[in-house]
Scaffold this active site. Structure first.
Site, mmCIF file in Angstrom:
data_model
loop_
_atom_site.group_PDB
_atom_site.id
_atom_site.type_symbol
_atom_site.label_atom_id
_atom_site.label_comp_id
_atom_site.label_asym_id
_atom_site.label_seq_id
_atom_site.Cartn_x
_atom_site.Cartn_y
_atom_site.Cartn_z
ATOM 1 N N GLY A 12 0.836 -1.203 0.000
ATOM 2 C CA GLY A 12 0.000 0.000 0.000
ATOM 3 C C GLY A 12 0.864 1.245 0.000
ATOM 4 O O GLY A 12 1.858 1.329 0.730
ATOM 5 N N PHE A 117 -12.998 21.630 13.559
ATOM 6 C CA PHE A 117 -13.501 20.383 13.003
ATOM 7 C C PHE A 117 -14.359 19.725 14.076
ATOM 8 O O PHE A 117 -14.179 19.994 15.273
ATOM 9 C CB PHE A 117 -12.332 19.453 12.640
ATOM 10 N N GLN A 237 -17.886 4.059 10.097
ATOM 11 C CA GLN A 237 -18.387 5.425 10.189
ATOM 12 C C GLN A 237 -19.096 5.910 8.923
ATOM 13 O O GLN A 237 -18.568 5.757 7.821
ATOM 14 C CB GLN A 237 -17.218 6.370 10.453
ATOM 15 N N HIS A 239 -20.083 9.299 7.242
ATOM 16 C CA HIS A 239 -19.840 10.740 7.307
ATOM 17 C C HIS A 239 -21.157 11.438 6.992
ATOM 18 O O HIS A 239 -21.853 11.045 6.054
ATOM 19 C CB HIS A 239 -18.769 11.107 6.261
ATOM 20 N N LEU A 249 -17.644 13.085 -0.990
ATOM 21 C CA LEU A 249 -17.550 13.747 0.304
ATOM 22 C C LEU A 249 -17.540 15.267 0.215
ATOM 23 O O LEU A 249 -16.850 15.851 -0.611
ATOM 24 C CB LEU A 249 -16.267 13.298 0.995
ATOM 25 N N GLU A 252 -15.987 18.108 6.356
ATOM 26 C CA GLU A 252 -16.463 18.735 7.577
ATOM 27 C C GLU A 252 -15.899 20.152 7.710
ATOM 28 O O GLU A 252 -16.430 20.977 8.438
ATOM 29 C CB GLU A 252 -15.934 17.866 8.721
ATOM 30 N N ARG A 283 -19.237 12.801 14.173
ATOM 31 C CA ARG A 283 -19.923 12.373 12.952
ATOM 32 C C ARG A 283 -21.090 11.428 13.211
ATOM 33 O O ARG A 283 -22.111 11.496 12.543
ATOM 34 C CB ARG A 283 -18.923 11.694 12.024
ATOM 35 N N HIS A 364 -17.936 5.920 5.073
ATOM 36 C CA HIS A 364 -16.708 6.709 4.970
ATOM 37 C C HIS A 364 -15.455 6.058 5.537
ATOM 38 O O HIS A 364 -14.411 6.070 4.908
ATOM 39 C CB HIS A 364 -16.955 8.034 5.685
ATOM 40 N N ARG A 406 -14.352 7.674 14.712
ATOM 41 C CA ARG A 406 -13.149 8.508 14.541
ATOM 42 C C ARG A 406 -13.518 9.973 14.394
ATOM 43 O O ARG A 406 -14.458 10.313 13.677
ATOM 44 C CB ARG A 406 -12.387 8.055 13.298
HETATM 45 C C1 FAD Z 1 -13.021 11.596 0.305
HETATM 46 C C2 FAD Z 1 -12.277 11.393 1.585
HETATM 47 C C3 FAD Z 1 -11.866 12.487 2.324
HETATM 48 C C4 FAD Z 1 -11.175 12.316 3.530
HETATM 49 N N1 FAD Z 1 -10.778 13.419 4.252
HETATM 50 C C5 FAD Z 1 -10.048 13.256 5.384
HETATM 51 C C6 FAD Z 1 -9.535 14.373 6.100
HETATM 52 O O1 FAD Z 1 -9.703 15.525 5.716
HETATM 53 N N2 FAD Z 1 -8.832 14.142 7.232
HETATM 54 C C7 FAD Z 1 -8.588 12.874 7.692
HETATM 55 O O2 FAD Z 1 -7.936 12.728 8.718
HETATM 56 N N3 FAD Z 1 -9.049 11.794 7.014
HETATM 57 C C8 FAD Z 1 -9.766 11.957 5.876
HETATM 58 N N4 FAD Z 1 -10.217 10.854 5.188
HETATM 59 C C9 FAD Z 1 -9.809 9.516 5.626
HETATM 60 C C10 FAD Z 1 -8.383 9.242 5.188
HETATM 61 O O3 FAD Z 1 -8.087 9.947 4.019
HETATM 62 C C11 FAD Z 1 -8.142 7.759 4.928
HETATM 63 O O4 FAD Z 1 -8.541 7.015 6.036
HETATM 64 C C12 FAD Z 1 -6.652 7.535 4.710
HETATM 65 O O5 FAD Z 1 -6.176 8.359 3.685
HETATM 66 C C13 FAD Z 1 -6.310 6.097 4.400
HETATM 67 O O6 FAD Z 1 -4.930 6.044 4.126
HETATM 68 P P1 FAD Z 1 -4.134 4.688 4.015
HETATM 69 O O7 FAD Z 1 -2.706 5.052 3.869
HETATM 70 O O8 FAD Z 1 -4.522 3.811 5.140
HETATM 71 O O9 FAD Z 1 -4.698 4.020 2.689
HETATM 72 P P2 FAD Z 1 -5.049 4.621 1.227
HETATM 73 O O10 FAD Z 1 -4.617 6.015 1.055
HETATM 74 O O11 FAD Z 1 -6.463 4.280 0.968
HETATM 75 O O12 FAD Z 1 -4.126 3.757 0.309
HETATM 76 C C14 FAD Z 1 -4.294 2.373 0.157
HETATM 77 C C15 FAD Z 1 -3.117 1.851 -0.621
HETATM 78 O O13 FAD Z 1 -3.163 0.446 -0.607
HETATM 79 C C16 FAD Z 1 -2.936 -0.048 -1.894
HETATM 80 N N5 FAD Z 1 -3.615 -1.346 -1.976
HETATM 81 C C17 FAD Z 1 -4.874 -1.664 -1.618
HETATM 82 N N6 FAD Z 1 -5.120 -2.958 -1.851
HETATM 83 C C18 FAD Z 1 -3.973 -3.482 -2.358
HETATM 84 C C19 FAD Z 1 -3.577 -4.766 -2.798
HETATM 85 N N7 FAD Z 1 -4.412 -5.804 -2.774
HETATM 86 N N8 FAD Z 1 -2.327 -4.918 -3.276
HETATM 87 C C20 FAD Z 1 -1.459 -3.878 -3.329
HETATM 88 N N9 FAD Z 1 -1.788 -2.653 -2.931
HETATM 89 C C21 FAD Z 1 -3.021 -2.454 -2.436
HETATM 90 C C22 FAD Z 1 -3.478 0.997 -2.831
HETATM 91 O O14 FAD Z 1 -2.848 0.918 -4.084
HETATM 92 C C23 FAD Z 1 -3.103 2.276 -2.079
HETATM 93 O O15 FAD Z 1 -1.793 2.659 -2.410
HETATM 94 C C24 FAD Z 1 -10.905 11.009 3.977
HETATM 95 C C25 FAD Z 1 -11.295 9.905 3.227
HETATM 96 C C26 FAD Z 1 -11.991 10.098 2.051
HETATM 97 C C27 FAD Z 1 -12.447 8.880 1.289
#
Ligand code: FAD
Length: 608
Positions: A12, A117, A237, A239, A249, A252, A283, A364, A406
């Protein structure tokens, strides 16, 4: 089949994965990142509103207040030590991002700008505090780009468009992961001493979601199928403000800038549900309020949506009523929320500067996931037993610092704080660990499963099963729940799992860029996420945070200050074959270490 050897693997390339890879590499571990998407397409890039840290640049602030809000917002299911680590580490993590070059918005003095927030307060709930550090409404985009550049600078190896589909274990020890290369369809074995899963969430279980199409719970499914339990899956959650029907989205941050929720009668209804903090309640509270307004016939035009109003006219009226001197104008909104305005103008033909936006709650964020301790080491039981070599961070992990719900801005903090801690812990671990040997044909089982899907001669395409799952989960395992509906959802998901085994067909039988095959595989992961969510939700007979039961409305701190661990019975085959009775363990107690020192952290019924 190709085999590679790295000391540390990160699965990831979102915020959590990149931070972990950066720190594992800096710590001297030979590290590779495997990502099914090109890294900068990860969902972290869509995060809008901000990243929380008690910098105190605009209002007085304190990390202990941040920890308190996190625990209270999580309805006291958060492990309090983890919430403290999150809040304390947030400060230097944000400053570190600033030093890496992240272009935060600035105050007039040149400090990082902060905004309000939901659920973030000063002095243990006294009043809203400006704590969310932001780069306009593109905070996540900036974090992702910044971290990716840092990884490139530090020569992290990337395998982009490699889809991880299995994990290899040897005698209870981690040994490697298996990925399918999208471009060729070839299997790659990554033999490693350690791996950190950072694959993000699974919003695609529900039919209205803010989550990208790629968020299918792969990482959680892969480790779960190899015997690791999943924690607190019932807490998902919603949103409050997704664009009506589309789920996209609306941050907030809109309410942080003064936006208010208005029902079909033109009333600002959050005053009723949270008299003190109103539209900035957490939320779960706001999503339930919207559902109740709609249910009682006060949706807009009798439909299932309400308005989010950030027009200067409305906002300034309420600011004046509240005795605040601050006023907003069109220019401020354009500057602070450019992407939101763009989405609404493009997808809805609505201009938020002039008219209110139609919104409804949208699936969300997963509070649950792979259980870890504060060093991102995966723990497999109530005694916090660590599984050597396995780590998880970001949305796929459950530390649990967010508890049952969260707070906004706390996920981005979670990524950088626990991604960094996980990266450091891995670098340390690989220095003293050996490679666990690979079994004779590590890919046999997963190849068998992929061949089965590819050759499927059934009548049903994956999309048909997915739609049924998404609807039933939306109807029965979303904002409000009760036993009968949840059971119905579970029965349906199990039926779908059976059809997934016997009745599937896909169009593309080839090897190169076979997204059809991988989407079918992702559906299997989604079905596992849906099943574990429904089983865990049925089991928890109380209402807490995002888990709100109409047939058990009270929070029950006597029986339920515990985490849920759900796992497959030992010895069942790794791929979704049939639906054996899942095992539930509710012996993992919530860590109340702050409550032991400070009465303010003792669980209290919510008052906003
Ligand atoms: C629209 C939106 C707005 C948001 N706004 C906020 C905010 O303002 N503030 C806040 O704190 N949070 C916010 N969140 C929540 C937050 O952004 C996410 O929880 C967070 O970015 C998740 O990050 P991550 O690194 O865990 O995974 P992600 O950023 O989702 O990345 C997942 C990674 O895993 C890889 N992957 C997945 N499955 C596989 C696989 N089988 N094999 C290889 N690679 C794989 C993908 O390629 C990707 O690189 C928001 C979420 C959304 C959807």
């Amino acid at each position: 089949m190709k085999t590679h050897q790295f000391e540390a693997i990160v699965v990831g390339a979102g915020g959590a994965g990149l931070m972990a890879a950066l720190y594992a590499t800096k710590g001297g571990a030979k590290t590779a990142v495997i990502s099914k998407l090109y890294p900068t397409r990860s969902h972290t890039g869509t995060a809008q509103g901000g990243i929380g840290a008690a910098l105190g640049n605009l209002d007085e602030d304190n990390p202990l207040w941040h920890a308190f809000d996190t625990v209270k917002g999580g309805d006291y299911l958060a492990d309090q030590n983890a919430a403290k680590v999150l809040a304390e580490n947030a400060i230097d993590a944000v400053i570190e991002l600033e030093h890496m070059g992240l272009p935060f918005d600035r105050t007039d003095e040149g400090k990082i700008s902060q905004r309000r927030f939901g659920g973030h307060t000063s002095n243990f709930g006294e009043k809203p505090v400006r704590r969310a550090c932001h780069a306009a409404d593109r905070t996540g985009h900036m974090i992702l780009q910044t971290l990716y550049q840092q990884c490139i600078k530090h020569n992290v190896t990337f395998y982009d468009e490699f889809h991880v589909v299995d994990m290899i274990m040897n005698n209870g020890k981690f040994a490697g992961v298996i990925a399918l290369e999208l471009g060729t369809g070839e299997f790659h074995v990554f033999h490693a001493k350690a791996a950190l899963f950072a694959t993000g969430g699974w919003g695609r279980v529900w039919n209205v979601t803010s989550n990208a199409h790629s968020l299918t719970g792969d990482g959680a499914a892969v480790v779960y199928r190899r015997g690791i339990p999943l924690q607190d899956m019932e807490f998902y959650q919603f949103h409050p403000t997704g664009i009506y029907k589309m789920g996209i989205l609306i941050t907030e941050g809109v309410r942080g800038e003064g936006g208010v929720l208005i029902n079909g009668r033109g009333e600002r209804f959050m005053e009723k549900y949270a008299p003190k903090i109103k539209d900035l309640a957490s939320r779960d509270v706001v999503s339930r309020a919207i559902y109740l307004e709609i249910r009682e016939g006060r949706g807009v035009k009798g439909k299932d949506y309400v308005y989010l109003d950030v027009t200067p006219q409305t906002v300034n009226r309420y600011l004046a009523e509240a005795g605040e001197s601050r006023r907003i104008d069109a220019e401020t909104i354009e500057k602070k929320l450019p992407d939101i305005l763009d989405f609404c103008r493009t997808y809805l033909g609505v201009d938020p500067v002039k008219e209110p936006m139609p919104i409804q709650p949208t699936a969300h964020y997963a509070m649950g996931g792979i259980p870890t301790n504060v060093d991102a080491e995966v723990v497999i039981d109530e005694n916090w037993t660590v599984l050597p070599g396995l780590y998880a961070a970001g949305e796929v992990a459950c530390v649990s610092c967010h508890g049952a719900n969260r707070l906004g801005t706390n996920s981005l903090v979670d990524l950088v704080v626990f991604g960094r801690r996980g990266g450091m812990a891995m670098a340390d671990y690989v220095k003293r660990a050996d490679y666990a040997p690979l079994p004779a044909s590590p890919t046999a089982e997963i190849e068998g499963e992929m061949n089965r899907i590819r050759a499927g001669k059934g009548k049903t395409r994956p999309v048909e099963l997915r739609k049924i799952m998404q609807q039933v989960m939306m109807d029965h395992v979303s904002v409000f729940r009760e036993a009968k509906g949840m059971q119905q959802a579970l029965d349906t998901v199990r039926e779908l799992k059976a059809r997934y085994q016997t009745d599937l067909t896909i169009d593309d039988k080839g090897f190169q860029f076979n997204t059809d095959l991988l989407e079918a595989w992702e559906l299997g992961a989604l079905l596992d996420m849906a099943e574990t969510t429904a089983v865990s939700a049925l089991n928890r007979k109380e209402s807490r945070g995002a888990h709100s039961r109409e047939d058990a409305k009270e929070r029950d701190d006597v029986s339920w200050m515990v985490h849920t661990l759900v796992s497959r019975p030992a010895g069942t085959p790794p791929y979704p074959q049939g639906s054996p009775e899942l095992q539930l363990n509710t012996k993992k107690k919530v860590d109340l270490s702050l409550a032991e020192q400070d009465a303010r952290f003792v669980p209290k019924v919510r008052t906003y």
